[in-house]
Enzyme design. Structure first.
Site, PDB file in Angstrom:
ATOM      1  N   ASP A 107       0.832  -1.205   0.000  1.00 25.47           N
ATOM      2  CA  ASP A 107       0.000   0.000   0.000  1.00 25.47           C
ATOM      3  C   ASP A 107       0.867   1.255   0.000  1.00 25.47           C
ATOM      4  O   ASP A 107       0.579   2.221  -0.714  1.00 25.47           O
ATOM      5  CB  ASP A 107      -0.927  -0.002   1.213  1.00 25.47           C
ATOM      6  N   HIS A 108       1.928   1.251   0.789  1.00 24.81           N
ATOM      7  CA  HIS A 108       2.802   2.418   0.871  1.00 24.81           C
ATOM      8  C   HIS A 108       3.692   2.559  -0.365  1.00 24.81           C
ATOM      9  O   HIS A 108       4.348   3.576  -0.537  1.00 24.81           O
ATOM     10  CB  HIS A 108       3.649   2.355   2.143  1.00 24.81           C
ATOM     11  N   ASP A 109       3.698   1.549  -1.207  1.00 26.57           N
ATOM     12  CA  ASP A 109       4.370   1.648  -2.502  1.00 26.57           C
ATOM     13  C   ASP A 109       3.465   2.328  -3.529  1.00 26.57           C
ATOM     14  O   ASP A 109       3.951   2.926  -4.491  1.00 26.57           O
ATOM     15  CB  ASP A 109       4.734   0.239  -2.994  1.00 26.57           C
ATOM     16  N   GLU A 157       6.129   5.308  11.236  1.00 29.00           N
ATOM     17  CA  GLU A 157       4.776   5.298  11.807  1.00 29.00           C
ATOM     18  C   GLU A 157       4.607   4.156  12.803  1.00 29.00           C
ATOM     19  O   GLU A 157       3.943   4.297  13.821  1.00 29.00           O
ATOM     20  CB  GLU A 157       3.773   5.166  10.660  1.00 29.00           C
TER      21      GLU A 157
END
Length: 712
Positions: free
Chosen positions: A225-227, A375
């Site tokens: 997702d963070h990609d 995070e």
């Protein structure tokens, strides 16, 4: 007499000249009005951005940041993303002012000249921010130039794609639920926190773990997702007062859309009337301006390219490299190491919120390709593994090719690591996520097509949030024998946000990686959706007794993004659209849940997409319901088929290189970049030690000999 004969023609010419002059004057007046209005809007928005930066710096210096300030640190736009969001806010503010002027003076609506407005703001048509080299074997950092016909397609800092038109209360930007008393499809929308309390929350943590999926299964979803997507917040107002109105007094307005607490909510006693919520950053509309509805930004490239390691921002990408070395290495931490193995470098920007989680240890946040790396401790652990792997690959490539310079080594290692992310995602992760629906939505690869749109869709940013339901309430650290490590082996989830000190000062990453491999994810259950650690304690600072509610934030964000409702997406996926309690019960296979949802929303049409999608029972052998399988499958298929640099696309790698790449595995990544010697063969499945674990010598290595240059 001859003059009289020509008089009508002369008069006609004179009239035309006067009309042209009048048109020119009107155009000049209009252009001047646009220019003046944009200048005023820029002053207001620029002040908001400056105030925001100053406010954040002050908050981080206080050593007692709030949940909101920690969230703001993560969602703060930087670099080119900041410029794109600023332009979007100036454009929207200018349009609002021009329309107000038009209605007051009864002149032609100047907003019709949208091209002039865009140019004055600084938007213009989306174009590549780099010069495209059609022969380059490497991706650009920004994602530009992937599609030769449309070079900006899939690039960073563009609007998320819409698979269905946006649905806003006013048709332009206001979310449903904004105006008190206003209904949607004849029914009022429930408060986002009320939906969270009644649908998503549960009390008893017993029996929630997934007996077939490891904790790594959850963590890989977050990595992917963070990609792929990130939408920072807008900047709010232009004064400290407007900020306080949203943060402390829950006064809705501008880009503040507070999450109000329902009566008798337990949070109301400690947090006041609401949780602050700032709307997502958005970009200027693009020609031909068919829709002026607000479109949220994707700050990242849409491609599965390991951008979380390398960044989608050129200036940061350069900062992350060790340019003093000719080895093509990424920069590593110069102050501390993990028993001789490198950590990510610290983010030199001060003050750092991570330092205030433990004011004695004072360990700063890390610097990585994605701003969210610190995070959570398991996310930071994952980033650390990828940093080490890049440098391992670069050194090995240098050994094979002594003549390669630093740039060549960096790009080749980056290309291999990007292929690794693609292979693990499509070979190991998606099949056990989508289960029996995998082949339906992601058929075998047939090659690249420049007509496939690889952009991340707006709805995907909600669909992929299903992973929030896979996060367990605590994390474990394990020793060499996969037994509890140290005096505090089990740590509550909420204590691990921004917690870099636990890694650096308390054991390194190995105990955490073992926890990923040997512990289990939480199972998505209709009656036990999200742990209270995320639903009540998200970003809860150590000195406070409350945090945010991630479920309520997700629900409010659906409305912020103008997402169509549940049944619109069911129709999009060729699924039935339930209208009655009986029909909804048939879909959900739970009358109790169907009753609760209808009691809140009145009609299935209004159910927020994230809520409706996670409420569905899981597909066979998968971990999502039919609607999520459709939305996720369609997106991943487009990411793959619309990527010119996809690892399987002919010409990207040689056949020998592709054969080598297929031997890559997450277990090998662990073996090569930690002191861990025992790993599972299938790390996404739930594994028991020692039965499901093997020695690292039994795990295939990546053979880099096909990368040896012919000249060597």
């Amino acid at each position: 007499m001859r003059v009289l004969l020509h008089l009508p023609a002369l008069l006609a010419s004179l009239i035309l000249l006067q009309a042209a002059a009048s048109t020119t004057r009107a155009q000049t007046t209009r252009t001047s009005a646009i220019s003046d209005t944009v200048s005023q809007a820029k002053v207001q928005v620029n002040k908001a951005f400056l105030d925001s930066r100053t406010r954040l710096k002050t908050a981080m210096s206080s050593e007692t940041p709030t949940s909101r300030q920690l969230s703001e640190y993560l969602k703060h736009a930087k670099g080119r993303t900041r410029t794109a969001i600023r332009n979007g806010q100036v454009w929207e503010e200018s349009l609002k002012r021009l329309r107000q002027k038009a209605s007051l003076t009864n002149v032609t609506d100047p907003s019709l000249d949208l091209t002039s407005l865009s140019l004055e703001v600084g938007c213009g048509a989306p174009a590549p921010v780099v010069r495209c080299d059609p022969c380059s074997p490497y991706r650009t950092i920004t994602g530009d130039c992937n599609n030769r016909r449309k070079p900006a397609l899939g690039a960073a800092n563009r609007a998320l794609a819409r698979w269905l038109p946006a649905e806003y209360e006013d048709g332009l930007s206001l979310p449903f639920g904004w105006t008190p008393g206003k209904t949607r499809n004849g029914f009022p929308l429930p408060l986002a926190r009320e939906v969270s309390n009644k649908i998503v929350g549960y009390l008893n943590e017993e029996g929630v773990l997934d007996q077939n999926r490891s904790l790594l299964f959850m963590q890989w979803g977050q990595i992917v997702d963070h990609d792929l997507d990130f939408a920072p917040d807008t900047e709010l107002g232009s004064s400290e007062y407007s900020k306080a109105q949203c943060d402390e007094y829950c006064i809705q307005g501008d880009n503040c859309f507070p999450i109000m607490f329902p009566p008798n909510d337990p949070k109301a006693g400690t947090q006041g009337k609401c949780m602050p919520f700032f709307r997502a950053g958005f970009v200027c509309p693009t020609p031909p301006y068919k829709s002026l509805a607000r479109e949220q930004i994707n700050a990242l490239t849409s491609f599965l390219d390991a951008s979380f390691v390398y960044s989608s921002e050129p200036s940061l990408a350069s900062r992350l490299r060790n340019l003093s070395s000719p080895l093509g290495l990424m920069a590593v931490n110069q102050e501390v190491s993990d028993h001789g193995l490198p950590y990510l470098p610290y983010d030199s920007k001060k003050p750092s919120p991570c330092e205030f989680i433990n004011t004695t240890a004072r360990v700063p946040c890390f610097l990585a390709g994605d701003s969210r790396a610190s995070e959570h401790i398991l996310l930071a652990t994952s980033h650390t593994l990828f940093l080490r792997e890049h440098n391992r690959l670069a050194r090995e490539l240098k050994r094979l090719n002594p003549q390669w310079d630093g740039e060549k080594l960096y790009q080749e290692a980056r290309k291999i690591l990007g292929a690794f992310v693609q292979i693990i995602t499509f070979r190991d992760y998606l099949p056990i996520l989508l289960g029996d629906h995998m082949q339906k939505w992601i058929p075998p690869y047939q090659g690249y097509s420049e007509s496939v749109d690889p952009r991340i869709s707006n709805v995907f940013t909600f669909a992929f949030r299903f992973g929030h339901l896979e996060v367990p309430s605590s994390m474990f650290r394990l020793d060499e024998n996969y037994q509890p490590w140290g005096p505090e082996p089990e740590l509550p989830l909420h204590t691990l946000f921004f917690n870099t000190w636990r890694m650096v000062k308390d054991g390194g990453i190995d105990p955490l990686v073992r926890g990923l491999l040997a512990k289990k994810s939480k199972l998505m259950k209709q009656n036990k959706m999200m742990t209270g650690e995320l639903r009540n304690k998200l970003f809860q600072p150590t000195h406070r007794i409350h945090g945010f509610d991630l479920a309520a934030i997700n629900t409010q964000r659906c409305r912020d993004h103008g997402q169509p409702g549940y049944n619109s997406w069911r129709a999009f996926c060729d699924l039935s659209q339930p209208q009655t309690l009986e029909e909804l019960n048939t879909v959900l296979k739970s009358k109790m849940l169907a009753k609760k949802l209808l009691g809140l929303y009145g009609t299935p049409d209004n159910i927020d997409i994230w809520i409706g999608a996670i409420a569905e029972p899981l597909v066979e052998r998968g971990r999502v319901g039919p609607l999520l399988a459709c939305l996720l499958g369609k997106q991943f298929q487009q990411i793959r088929d619309g990527d010119r640099f996809w690892w399987e696309n002919p010409g990207v790698f040689t056949n020998e290189q592709k054969d080598s790449l297929q031997k890559m595995s997450f277990s090998r990544l662990v073996c090569d970049n930690t002191r861990i010697t025992k790993v599972p063969r299938d790390p996404f499945w739930a594994n028991s030690y020692p039965y499901d674990f093997v020695d690292c010598s039994a795990i295939d290595k990546l053979d880099l000999s096909p990368w040896a240059s012919v000249k060597n």
